[in-house]
Design a protein around this motif. Structure first.
Motif, mmCIF file in Angstrom:
data_model
loop_
_atom_site.group_PDB
_atom_site.id
_atom_site.type_symbol
_atom_site.label_atom_id
_atom_site.label_comp_id
_atom_site.label_asym_id
_atom_site.label_seq_id
_atom_site.Cartn_x
_atom_site.Cartn_y
_atom_site.Cartn_z
ATOM 1 N N VAL A 157 9.521 9.979 86.300
ATOM 2 C CA VAL A 157 10.249 10.422 84.989
ATOM 3 C C VAL A 157 9.825 11.558 84.454
ATOM 4 C CG1 VAL A 157 10.992 9.465 83.014
ATOM 5 C CG2 VAL A 157 10.796 8.032 84.749
ATOM 6 N N TRP A 159 11.219 14.539 81.350
ATOM 7 C CA TRP A 159 12.189 15.090 80.370
ATOM 8 C C TRP A 159 11.843 16.192 79.432
ATOM 9 C CZ3 TRP A 159 9.209 10.366 79.762
ATOM 10 C CH2 TRP A 159 8.513 10.582 78.514
ATOM 11 N N SER A 169 17.188 17.356 78.619
ATOM 12 C CA SER A 169 17.639 16.724 79.777
ATOM 13 C C SER A 169 16.298 15.742 80.172
ATOM 14 C CB SER A 169 17.652 17.944 80.907
ATOM 15 O OG SER A 169 16.310 18.402 81.028
ATOM 16 N N TYR A 170 16.608 14.883 81.212
ATOM 17 C CA TYR A 170 15.786 13.892 81.657
ATOM 18 C C TYR A 170 16.206 13.596 83.367
ATOM 19 C CZ TYR A 170 19.472 10.301 81.269
ATOM 20 O OH TYR A 170 20.575 9.098 81.388
ATOM 21 N N THR A 171 15.078 13.134 83.950
ATOM 22 C CA THR A 171 15.401 13.014 85.353
ATOM 23 C C THR A 171 14.512 11.700 85.700
ATOM 24 O OG1 THR A 171 13.411 14.173 86.071
ATOM 25 C CG2 THR A 171 15.661 15.629 86.077
ATOM 26 N N GLU A 173 13.386 9.397 89.094
ATOM 27 C CA GLU A 173 13.397 9.194 90.786
ATOM 28 C C GLU A 173 12.969 7.654 90.918
ATOM 29 O OE1 GLU A 173 10.890 12.475 92.101
ATOM 30 O OE2 GLU A 173 11.776 13.648 91.021
ATOM 31 N N TRP A 179 20.730 7.744 94.359
ATOM 32 C CA TRP A 179 20.475 9.194 94.308
ATOM 33 C C TRP A 179 19.310 9.503 95.188
ATOM 34 C CZ3 TRP A 179 20.661 6.350 89.769
ATOM 35 C CH2 TRP A 179 19.421 6.198 89.170
ATOM 36 N N SER A 180 18.692 8.452 95.438
ATOM 37 C CA SER A 180 17.254 8.808 96.489
ATOM 38 C C SER A 180 17.726 9.420 97.606
ATOM 39 C CB SER A 180 16.627 7.370 96.541
ATOM 40 O OG SER A 180 15.542 7.683 97.490
#
Length: 489
Positions: A157, A159, A169-171, A173, A179-180
């Motif tokens: 994770v 941000w 923003s943030y991401t 995984e 979305w993997s």
């Protein structure tokens, strides 16, 4: 020798209770090098200070440790009144198994003012203990609490929010996420409930957590499973306990889950709604009141749900105060991203025996006197971002207020409230929980009398102050999705 905080009682393995003398003996016999003194802030974060076990004595354990600057803990004290003492509870003693640089134990502490020796009224554990005292004053021996704590485990994770003028923003995984890049383990949105392996990639991690909670911290766990959301949503079911113990167990649960995840190069979060368009993490709270070994919520003559009149009054108190309760049990701006229709989170103030769209559910898996001990009310609005000491105490205060007032819960609602028209909800008197944190705060401002038997006024004021600040921090900043919606205006 492995430390096992259990003893056999009537054929059942039960957690052990300790005296300070027994704790000292274990520290010596188990060659404990360090003792972590843990306590909970007003916002529900665990904190600790580590002391050298060689410096411990029975007197220091009983008198407490002058180690806390209360002004540095959010919500505790001002800079001019900062000296505080941590007094450990021997019943919370446990060996921390993942510490590999000297055996380390922990104890959860009560917080006291220095010099006067008075209890800190804002210590969340003090609130829980006052609530248990109030329960006895109302004529009940004990209450049992079974929180169902959900959480997410991600691979990574990140941000950016520290320089908001540059952008936010943030991401996230996760190997399980749609979305993997690895499609062999992906789970579709809202289709993650109890999938078999290999799609459930976190069975081993939950096994580890359950073993550590059981074997080291004395917290019996019954089962674990993947939850509804994709990307690693999980739940581990702890056995019920008394109010303060259940809150201790909830804090320990979060502590263990986060550390075991880190050991596996993963990251766990109790944030209620980290994923858009998927289910959030709740903390359904199961509660029952007992007197003379009798569950006061059970009534064999009630055809609908075998729920007693006392249970209905308790539920009625919760329904009456539901809006203001939200400020305690769902205390973050993110909580209200979970509390929306369509994601199995309660939005409407109603009750039922099996209806998960209502804020109160009475589980009815089995019926009959044989199941009397399991009769309970499940309150579904809380989430794991809350402070469990405050959450359970507030629910108890609302329920007992309902019993005092004989506030009946009204007729149950046995249909999907999400699909009802607004007109029908009005006809049935079904209210909606606050849509935002500031609405919940405003509800608390106008409905806090029932809390004042366990919450001091300064505590309520501090909760309102801290939550209002969080709300404004979010309100001041543009949301990334607003660029998608409005950049071309």
């Amino acid at each position: 020798m492995q430390f096992m905080p259990y003893r056999l009682v009537n054929g059942i393995m039960e957690p052990v209770s300790y005296s300070m003398e027994e704790v000292m003996d274990i520290i010596k016999s188990q060659d404990v090098k360090y003792l972590d003194l843990q306590f909970t802030s007003l916002t529900g974060r665990f904190h600790h200070v580590t002391v050298n076990a060689k410096m411990l004595s029975i007197d220091t354990l009983k008198e407490g440790f002058p180690k806390l600057d209360g002004s540095s803990i959010k919500g505790f004290a001002q800079i001019y009144e900062s000296d505080m003492i941590l007094k450990p509870d021997p019943n919370t003693f446990a060996i921390i198994p993942w510490k590999d640089q000297g055996r380390t134990a922990r104890m959860i502490c009560d917080v006291y003012w220095g010099y006067t020796g008075e209890r800190l009224s804002r210590d969340p554990r003090a609130v829980a203990q006052r609530a248990e005292g109030m329960l006895k004053d109302e004529g009940f021996n004990v209450s049992y609490w079974g929180p169902e704590v959900e959480f997410f485990v991600f691979n990574r994770v990140g941000w950016e929010a520290m320089v908001p003028s540059r952008g936010i923003s943030y991401t996230i995984e996760s190997v399980e996420a749609p979305w993997s890049n690895d499609s062999s383990h992906t789970l579709r949105l809202k289709e993650g409930y109890m999938p078999a392996e290999p799609y459930d990639t976190l069975t081993y991690l939950r096994n580890q957590c359950m073993q550590v909670l059981n074997d080291y911290f004395g917290i019996p766990c019954e089962a674990h499973h993947h939850e509804v959301a994709t990307a690693g949503q999980c739940e581990i079911d702890m056995r019920y306990d008394t109010l303060t113990n259940a809150a201790d167990n909830t804090m320990t649960y979060k502590y263990v889950v986060k550390n075991i995840a880190k050991m596996n190069n993963l990251i766990a979060t109790m944030m209620p709604k980290p994923l858009a368009m998927d289910n959030g993490s709740g903390m359904h709270v199961n509660v029952s009141l007992w007197n003379d070994n009798k569950n006061e919520f059970y009534d064999a003559n009630d055809e609908y749900a075998e729920l007693s009149q006392i249970g209905r009054y308790f539920a009625g108190g919760i329904l009456e105060h539901a809006e203001s309760l939200c400020a305690i049990v769902a205390p973050t701006t993110n909580s209200y991203r979970r509390l929306v229709p369509g994601y199995e989170a309660p939005v409407y103030i109603a009750w039922s025996k099996g209806n998960r769209s209502a804020i109160i559910r009475v589980p009815v898996y089995f019926r009959g006197k044989k199941q009397a001990a399991s009769k309970r009310i499940e309150f579904r609005a809380a989430d794991p971002s809350c402070n469990p000491y405050l959450c359970f105490s507030a629910i108890l205060a609302a329920g007992l207020d309902g019993i005092r007032k004989k506030r009946d819960a009204g007729e149950p609602v046995d249909e999907n409230i999400y699909l009802m028209s607004a007109e029908k909800r009005r006809e049935l008197g079904i209210r909606q929980i606050p849509p935002t944190l500031i609405d919940a705060i405003n509800a608390l401002k106008s409905d806090d009398l029932y809390l004042k038997s366990v919450f001091t006024q300064d505590l309520i004021d501090k909760i309102i102050e801290l939550e209002s600040k969080d709300y404004m921090e979010i309100k001041l900043r543009p949301h990334p999705y607003e660029f998608y919606l409005y950049f071309d205006v």
